[in-house]
Design a protein around this motif. Structure first.
Motif, PDB file in Angstrom:
ATOM      1  N   VAL A 163       0.876  -1.187  -0.150  1.00 35.14           N
ATOM      2  CA  VAL A 163      -0.087   0.003   0.030  1.00 35.14           C
ATOM      3  C   VAL A 163       0.941   1.166   0.067  1.00 35.14           C
ATOM      4  O   VAL A 163       1.867   1.449   0.771  1.00 35.14           O
ATOM      5  CB  VAL A 163      -0.837   0.182   1.205  1.00 35.14           C
ATOM      6  N   PHE A 203      -5.209  -3.368  -8.256  1.00 43.12           N
ATOM      7  CA  PHE A 203      -3.871  -3.643  -7.863  1.00 43.12           C
ATOM      8  C   PHE A 203      -3.027  -4.092  -9.076  1.00 43.12           C
ATOM      9  O   PHE A 203      -3.602  -4.378 -10.194  1.00 43.12           O
ATOM     10  CB  PHE A 203      -3.887  -4.535  -6.880  1.00 43.12           C
ATOM     11  N   TYR A 224      -1.217  -2.161  -4.222  1.00 41.72           N
ATOM     12  CA  TYR A 224      -2.640  -1.559  -4.740  1.00 41.72           C
ATOM     13  C   TYR A 224      -2.400  -0.183  -5.570  1.00 41.72           C
ATOM     14  O   TYR A 224      -1.205   0.402  -5.164  1.00 41.72           O
ATOM     15  CB  TYR A 224      -3.192  -0.855  -3.180  1.00 41.72           C
TER      16      TYR A 224
END
Length: 267
Positions: A163, A203, A224
């Protein structure tokens, strides 16, 4: 896409090492790494023990230099290849402890925080840690920070949810992690994986490696597409704990990134 099944001890040892590493209990993160365990090879992000030298520091680190599927890599804005399968993430709020590894601060869950079901395999969350700036880049540009949700299967296979984070509004879901980064050794820190993930389920996926020694390959990466926002103060708190702890991007070789979307189920 290349996917290697590795012995559990090989992947779990570096991923879970922080669970047994001594953590500081000061109000702020220690600037000195915890004492190295007996026989542990010291490595860093700069100088003679930095990323360019990892492969020479120990025989077990050779893959850092010799591997052909290393992470991180530079990702496309949108991968041309699309995935038909959709990973399923089960998220259950729990609590955890922050642990200083000497290279980052991890949040280690006490209970079942998240589980990923994908490609006939089940992966459970082992820990969450951060890098400043991001390790993966997108079209050559790094983000302000990057978080890795490291999941492992019983056979030792690893899947990491990546992330990215950019400066923006304050993010309440990430504040417990920020608090833990500022105070390693803190316990009962809330972990709500579903709330910590970006709302956009898109993603980019590829086959890679651990981004720290021993750089073991056979790691499934799911990064992501859309970064989460953190406030300037939240990013500064991460930088105060550990800054410049990102491995440079590695050659992509013949690997191809694929784009897909993930399904998150909250319990």
């Amino acid at each position: 896409m290349k996917k290697l099944a590795l012995p559990a001890a090989l992947l779990l040892a570096p991923l879970l090492a922080s669970c047994t590493t001594g953590a500081t209990t000061d109000d702020t993160a220690s600037t000195a790494p915890p004492p190295a365990a007996a026989g542990e090879v010291h490595w860093s992000y700069e100088g003679d023990e930095g990323p360019d030298e990892w492969g020479h520091l120990a025989d077990e680190f050779a893959e850092c230099e010799q591997g052909d599927a290393q992470s991180p890599i530079d990702l496309p804005e949108h991968a041309g290849q699309k995935l038909a399968q959709h990973p399923r993430i089960e998220s259950s709020p729990t609590v955890g402890e922050s642990v200083d590894t000497g290279h980052t601060v991890q949040l280690v869950p006490d209970g079942d925080a998240s589980r990923v079901e994908w490609k006939d395999e089940t992966f459970d969350l082992a820990q969450v840690h951060f890098h400043v700036p991001s390790e993966h880049t997108v079209e050559g540009e790094p983000a302000d920070a990057e978080f890795h949700f490291v999941h492992t299967a019983q056979d030792g296979q690893a899947l990491v949810l990546g992330v990215l984070a950019e400066e923006g509004d304050e993010n309440a879901a990430w504040q417990p992690f920020i608090d833990g980064a500022a105070a390693p050794g803190a316990t009962d820190l809330p972990i709500d994986v579903a709330a910590m993930l970006p709302e956009d389920p898109t993603f980019e996926e590829y086959a890679g490696s651990l981004t720290t020694p021993p750089c073991t390959e056979g790691v499934e990466w799911v990064v992501y597409h859309t970064p989460v926002e953190l406030s300037a103060d939240q990013i500064e708190a991460l930088e105060a704990a550990y800054a410049d702890n990102a491995r440079p991007v590695q050659p992509q070789g013949d690997r191809v990134a694929h784009e897909g979307t993930v399904r998150v189920v909250e319990h």
